[in-house]
Scaffold this active site. Structure first.
Site, PDB file in Angstrom:
ATOM      1  N   PRO A 107       0.032   5.391   3.864  1.00  0.00           N
ATOM      2  CA  PRO A 107      -0.766   4.434   4.643  1.00  0.00           C
ATOM      3  C   PRO A 107       0.125   3.328   5.183  1.00  0.00           C
ATOM      4  O   PRO A 107       0.918   2.745   4.443  1.00  0.00           O
ATOM      5  CB  PRO A 107      -1.766   3.891   3.618  1.00  0.00           C
ATOM      6  CG  PRO A 107      -1.104   4.093   2.287  1.00  0.00           C
ATOM      7  CD  PRO A 107      -0.278   5.339   2.426  1.00  0.00           C
ATOM      8  N   LEU A 108       0.011   3.035   6.487  1.00  0.00           N
ATOM      9  CA  LEU A 108       0.892   2.064   7.146  1.00  0.00           C
ATOM     10  C   LEU A 108       0.078   1.170   8.074  1.00  0.00           C
ATOM     11  O   LEU A 108      -0.373   1.613   9.139  1.00  0.00           O
ATOM     12  CB  LEU A 108       1.972   2.814   7.942  1.00  0.00           C
ATOM     13  CG  LEU A 108       2.966   3.597   7.081  1.00  0.00           C
ATOM     14  CD1 LEU A 108       3.681   4.669   7.899  1.00  0.00           C
ATOM     15  CD2 LEU A 108       3.976   2.670   6.407  1.00  0.00           C
ATOM     16  N   THR A 109      -0.115  -0.056   7.658  1.00  0.00           N
ATOM     17  CA  THR A 109      -0.829  -1.041   8.475  1.00  0.00           C
ATOM     18  C   THR A 109      -0.059  -1.303   9.756  1.00  0.00           C
ATOM     19  O   THR A 109       1.147  -1.576   9.713  1.00  0.00           O
ATOM     20  CB  THR A 109      -0.992  -2.341   7.663  1.00  0.00           C
ATOM     21  OG1 THR A 109      -1.915  -2.072   6.613  1.00  0.00           O
ATOM     22  CG2 THR A 109      -1.494  -3.491   8.513  1.00  0.00           C
ATOM     23  N   ALA A 168      -4.552   1.018   6.046  1.00  0.00           N
ATOM     24  CA  ALA A 168      -5.632   0.404   5.296  1.00  0.00           C
ATOM     25  C   ALA A 168      -6.713  -0.079   6.257  1.00  0.00           C
ATOM     26  O   ALA A 168      -6.417  -0.677   7.295  1.00  0.00           O
ATOM     27  CB  ALA A 168      -5.091  -0.750   4.461  1.00  0.00           C
ATOM     28  N   GLN A 192      -7.887   5.158   4.170  1.00  0.00           N
ATOM     29  CA  GLN A 192      -7.614   4.243   3.050  1.00  0.00           C
ATOM     30  C   GLN A 192      -8.563   3.044   3.148  1.00  0.00           C
ATOM     31  O   GLN A 192      -8.558   2.311   4.140  1.00  0.00           O
ATOM     32  CB  GLN A 192      -6.164   3.758   3.045  1.00  0.00           C
ATOM     33  CG  GLN A 192      -5.840   3.060   1.703  1.00  0.00           C
ATOM     34  CD  GLN A 192      -4.499   2.381   1.657  1.00  0.00           C
ATOM     35  OE1 GLN A 192      -4.134   1.662   2.577  1.00  0.00           O
ATOM     36  NE2 GLN A 192      -3.760   2.589   0.566  1.00  0.00           N
ATOM     37  N   TYR A 220      -4.140  -6.405  -3.627  1.00  0.00           N
ATOM     38  CA  TYR A 220      -5.410  -6.661  -2.948  1.00  0.00           C
ATOM     39  C   TYR A 220      -6.571  -6.637  -3.956  1.00  0.00           C
ATOM     40  O   TYR A 220      -6.356  -6.564  -5.160  1.00  0.00           O
ATOM     41  CB  TYR A 220      -5.573  -5.684  -1.774  1.00  0.00           C
ATOM     42  CG  TYR A 220      -4.442  -5.851  -0.781  1.00  0.00           C
ATOM     43  CD1 TYR A 220      -4.243  -7.079  -0.136  1.00  0.00           C
ATOM     44  CD2 TYR A 220      -3.530  -4.831  -0.524  1.00  0.00           C
ATOM     45  CE1 TYR A 220      -3.181  -7.271   0.747  1.00  0.00           C
ATOM     46  CE2 TYR A 220      -2.467  -5.015   0.353  1.00  0.00           C
ATOM     47  CZ  TYR A 220      -2.303  -6.238   0.990  1.00  0.00           C
ATOM     48  OH  TYR A 220      -1.252  -6.429   1.852  1.00  0.00           O
ATOM     49  N   ARG A 234      -5.081   4.589  -4.985  1.00  0.00           N
ATOM     50  CA  ARG A 234      -3.686   4.130  -4.986  1.00  0.00           C
ATOM     51  C   ARG A 234      -3.558   2.925  -5.911  1.00  0.00           C
ATOM     52  O   ARG A 234      -4.336   1.978  -5.819  1.00  0.00           O
ATOM     53  CB  ARG A 234      -3.251   3.748  -3.562  1.00  0.00           C
ATOM     54  CG  ARG A 234      -1.750   3.612  -3.445  1.00  0.00           C
ATOM     55  CD  ARG A 234      -1.266   3.460  -2.016  1.00  0.00           C
ATOM     56  NE  ARG A 234       0.054   4.063  -1.887  1.00  0.00           N
ATOM     57  CZ  ARG A 234       0.969   3.683  -1.013  1.00  0.00           C
ATOM     58  NH1 ARG A 234       0.724   2.714  -0.148  1.00  0.00           N
ATOM     59  NH2 ARG A 234       2.147   4.283  -0.971  1.00  0.00           N
ATOM     60  N   GLY A 266       6.677   6.709   4.220  1.00  0.00           N
ATOM     61  CA  GLY A 266       6.149   5.612   5.015  1.00  0.00           C
ATOM     62  C   GLY A 266       7.016   5.289   6.217  1.00  0.00           C
ATOM     63  O   GLY A 266       6.832   5.852   7.304  1.00  0.00           O
TER      64      GLY A 266
HETATM   65  C1  FNR Z   1       3.075  -0.424   4.235  1.00  0.00           C
HETATM   66  N1  FNR Z   1       2.514   0.032   3.036  1.00  0.00           N
HETATM   67  C2  FNR Z   1       1.140   0.091   2.902  1.00  0.00           C
HETATM   68  N2  FNR Z   1       0.582   0.523   1.737  1.00  0.00           N
HETATM   69  C3  FNR Z   1      -0.754   0.672   1.634  1.00  0.00           C
HETATM   70  O1  FNR Z   1      -1.239   1.081   0.585  1.00  0.00           O
HETATM   71  N3  FNR Z   1      -1.564   0.406   2.695  1.00  0.00           N
HETATM   72  C4  FNR Z   1      -1.092  -0.046   3.881  1.00  0.00           C
HETATM   73  O2  FNR Z   1      -1.861  -0.255   4.827  1.00  0.00           O
HETATM   74  C5  FNR Z   1       0.313  -0.253   3.984  1.00  0.00           C
HETATM   75  N4  FNR Z   1       0.855  -0.745   5.119  1.00  0.00           N
HETATM   76  C6  FNR Z   1       2.227  -0.825   5.273  1.00  0.00           C
HETATM   77  C7  FNR Z   1       2.750  -1.242   6.489  1.00  0.00           C
HETATM   78  C8  FNR Z   1       4.131  -1.257   6.677  1.00  0.00           C
HETATM   79  C9  FNR Z   1       4.675  -1.678   7.987  1.00  0.00           C
HETATM   80  C10 FNR Z   1       4.981  -0.847   5.623  1.00  0.00           C
HETATM   81  C11 FNR Z   1       6.467  -0.807   5.823  1.00  0.00           C
HETATM   82  C12 FNR Z   1       4.449  -0.446   4.430  1.00  0.00           C
HETATM   83  C13 FNR Z   1       3.387   0.620   1.991  1.00  0.00           C
HETATM   84  C14 FNR Z   1       3.703   2.090   2.335  1.00  0.00           C
HETATM   85  O3  FNR Z   1       2.527   2.900   2.223  1.00  0.00           O
HETATM   86  C15 FNR Z   1       4.779   2.701   1.400  1.00  0.00           C
HETATM   87  O4  FNR Z   1       4.356   2.614   0.065  1.00  0.00           O
HETATM   88  C16 FNR Z   1       6.129   2.006   1.558  1.00  0.00           C
HETATM   89  O5  FNR Z   1       6.460   1.861   2.923  1.00  0.00           O
HETATM   90  C17 FNR Z   1       7.234   2.756   0.821  1.00  0.00           C
HETATM   91  O6  FNR Z   1       7.463   4.010   1.371  1.00  0.00           O
HETATM   92  P1  FNR Z   1       8.742   4.305   2.338  1.00  0.00           P
HETATM   93  O7  FNR Z   1       8.517   3.487   3.568  1.00  0.00           O
HETATM   94  O8  FNR Z   1       9.954   3.854   1.615  1.00  0.00           O
HETATM   95  O9  FNR Z   1       8.727   5.779   2.580  1.00  0.00           O
HETATM   96  C1  8K6 Z   2      -0.150  -3.856   3.555  1.00  0.00           C
HETATM   97  C2  8K6 Z   2      -0.308  -4.788   4.689  1.00  0.00           C
HETATM   98  C3  8K6 Z   2       0.986  -5.035   5.250  1.00  0.00           C
HETATM   99  C4  8K6 Z   2       0.990  -5.803   6.494  1.00  0.00           C
HETATM  100  C5  8K6 Z   2       2.310  -5.706   7.146  1.00  0.00           C
HETATM  101  C6  8K6 Z   2       3.324  -5.374   6.157  1.00  0.00           C
HETATM  102  C7  8K6 Z   2       4.687  -5.338   6.674  1.00  0.00           C
HETATM  103  C8  8K6 Z   2       5.545  -4.947   5.562  1.00  0.00           C
HETATM  104  C9  8K6 Z   2       6.961  -4.866   5.930  1.00  0.00           C
HETATM  105  C10 8K6 Z   2       7.763  -4.461   4.736  1.00  0.00           C
HETATM  106  C11 8K6 Z   2       7.954  -5.617   3.826  1.00  0.00           C
HETATM  107  C12 8K6 Z   2       8.363  -5.187   2.466  1.00  0.00           C
HETATM  108  C13 8K6 Z   2       7.954  -6.188   1.438  1.00  0.00           C
HETATM  109  C14 8K6 Z   2       7.985  -5.555   0.109  1.00  0.00           C
HETATM  110  C15 8K6 Z   2       7.941  -6.505  -0.987  1.00  0.00           C
HETATM  111  C16 8K6 Z   2       8.558  -5.877  -2.177  1.00  0.00           C
HETATM  112  C17 8K6 Z   2       9.448  -6.817  -2.907  1.00  0.00           C
HETATM  113  C18 8K6 Z   2      10.200  -6.125  -3.985  1.00  0.00           C
END
Ligand code: FNR
Ligand code: 8K6
Length: 347
Positions: A25-27, A58, A100, A179, A226, A316
């Site tokens: 899942p990727l916002t 999500a 999600q 959350y 999750r 992701g």
């Molecule tokens: C996420 N991740 C995330 N997780 C989740 O449960 N719901 C979400 O909507 C999001 N959104 C989200 C946005 C962005 C931009 C990032 C980079 C990450 C976390 C994601 O699902 C995943 O656990 C991590 O990115 C780690 O996996 P990768 O990127 O190392 O393969």
């Molecule tokens: C889940 C909602 C996310 C909204 C945008 C998220 C953008 C995330 C970009 C990656 C940032 C990684 C931060 C991880 C924190 C872990 C510290 C060990």
């Protein structure tokens, strides 16, 4: 070479997957101002239908669950219709997709909805401001009453039912990453002294009530969850949290959910109070289908599947950078590296 990744996998007698690669899942914050998924989103997901299963970004279950701009919802007829375009496009390309379901709890902000309070287990606020919106400081949440909790559970079940109406193959309950549901599961955010606080059994109650209400509405075989036992995001870990997850995982083991999915950015992180990596801790406490994630390459993911550290691999950031991730891995082609600027557009 990477044969485990490309094995089929039977989740249950309702759902089987063509390979073991999930899109995590990727916002993306790209829904329209009514939080309706757009045609561009349908095309974005359809391009990734080679994944064994896509987990949607999500998606909020109701207005006061919103903590970021333009995150999609599943509570209006227009949102259901918008998601129908996404699920049709994915199915046309031979893919499967779960929604999600999300409520951000104390990470919500009234800037995004009509109201002045945010609900959480306890009046414990997160420090800081909404990402990329520096003028929006987080506010002190209002502890959810028993009536609030009953309504939240009903709203999760309704959103799950809306997801099925929108054509999703199932749903994943977002109980991770700090959350709302995760806020009940950790001592940092849950200071209640009623039947939703203080003990592992009580602190797991809200999560289990949501899971059971959703399972009853759409079927346990279409319900996944999750979880973030390590508490590393918008949350402070507390050694006492482990007992909560020990209890919760034992309870989940008795249910026939589609899968449990770990929420983490880097699965190489070790947590002393969990005895090491989160995936190893969960695997030791949960023997049904487990999805791992967090910093894996095709090679390290293949290795983890071979070692049976988990059953399915979620990817992701590389999926943002490579719409054709699955095909590139299958053919052994080089992958494009992810960078944060890629978040600016849906490719
Ligand atoms: C996420 N991740 C995330 N997780 C989740 O449960 N719901 C979400 O909507 C999001 N959104 C989200 C946005 C962005 C931009 C990032 C980079 C990450 C976390 C994601 O699902 C995943 O656990 C991590 O990115 C780690 O996996 P990768 O990127 O190392 O393969
Ligand atoms: C889940 C909602 C996310 C909204 C945008 C998220 C953008 C995330 C970009 C990656 C940032 C990684 C931060 C991880 C924190 C872990 C510290 C060990």
């Amino acid at each position: 070479m990477t044969s485990k990744l490309f094995e089929t996998y039977t989740l249950n007698d309702q759902i089987s997957l063509k390979n073991r690669i999930l899109m995590a899942p990727l916002t993306r914050c790209m829904a329209d101002d009514q939080l309706v998924p757009t045609d561009a989103m349908a095309e974005y997901y359809a391009r990734r239908a080679d994944a064994g299963l896509i987990i949607s970004e999500a998606t909020i279950i109701r207005p006061d669950g919103q903590g970021y701009p333009n995150t999609p919802g599943l509570f209006t007829p227009e949102q259901i219709t918008g998601w129908r375009k996404v699920t049709d496009a994915v199915h046309t390309n031979g893919g499967k997709i779960f929604a999600q379901l999300w409520h951000t709890g104390r990470v919500a902000h009234p800037h995004f909805f009509d109201g002045d309070k945010v609900l959480a287990p306890s009046a414990e606020k997160v420090e800081g401001t909404v990402p990329r919106m520096r003028d929006l400081s987080y506010i002190t949440p209002t502890p959810a009453t028993h009536d609030d909790i009953s309504q939240l559970i009903a709203d999760y079940a309704q959103a799950a039912s809306n997801a099925i109406d929108a054509g999703f193959d199932g749903i994943e309950i977002h109980a991770a990453n700090g959350y709302l549901i995760d806020q009940f599961l950790h001592f940092d955010s849950n200071k209640r002294n009623d039947e939703y606080g203080e003990t592992p059994q009580n602190m797991s109650r809200f999560a289990l009530e949501v899971i059971d209400a959703v399972s009853e509405r759409i079927g346990a075989e279409r319900t996944a969850v999750r979880l973030t036992p390590g508490a590393y995001f918008n949350m402070q870990a507390d050694p006492r949290d482990k007992a909560v997850f020990d209890y919760l995982l034992a309870q989940l083991e008795q249910r026939t959910l589609a899968f449990v999915h770990i929420g983490i950015f880097d699965d190489a992180m070790e947590f002393d109070f969990l005895g090491g990596r989160v995936s190893d801790y969960v695997r030791a406490n949960y023997s049904n289908t487990l999805v791992g994630v967090g910093g894996f390459t095709p090679q390290t993911g293949e290795q983890a599947l071979r070692e049976a550290r988990f059953d399915l691999l979620a990817i992701g950031r590389p999926f943002i950078a490579n719409p054709d991730y699955v095909e590139k891995v299958r053919q052994g082609k080089p992958l494009t590296d992810y960078s944060e600027e890629m978040l600016a557009s849906l490719v």
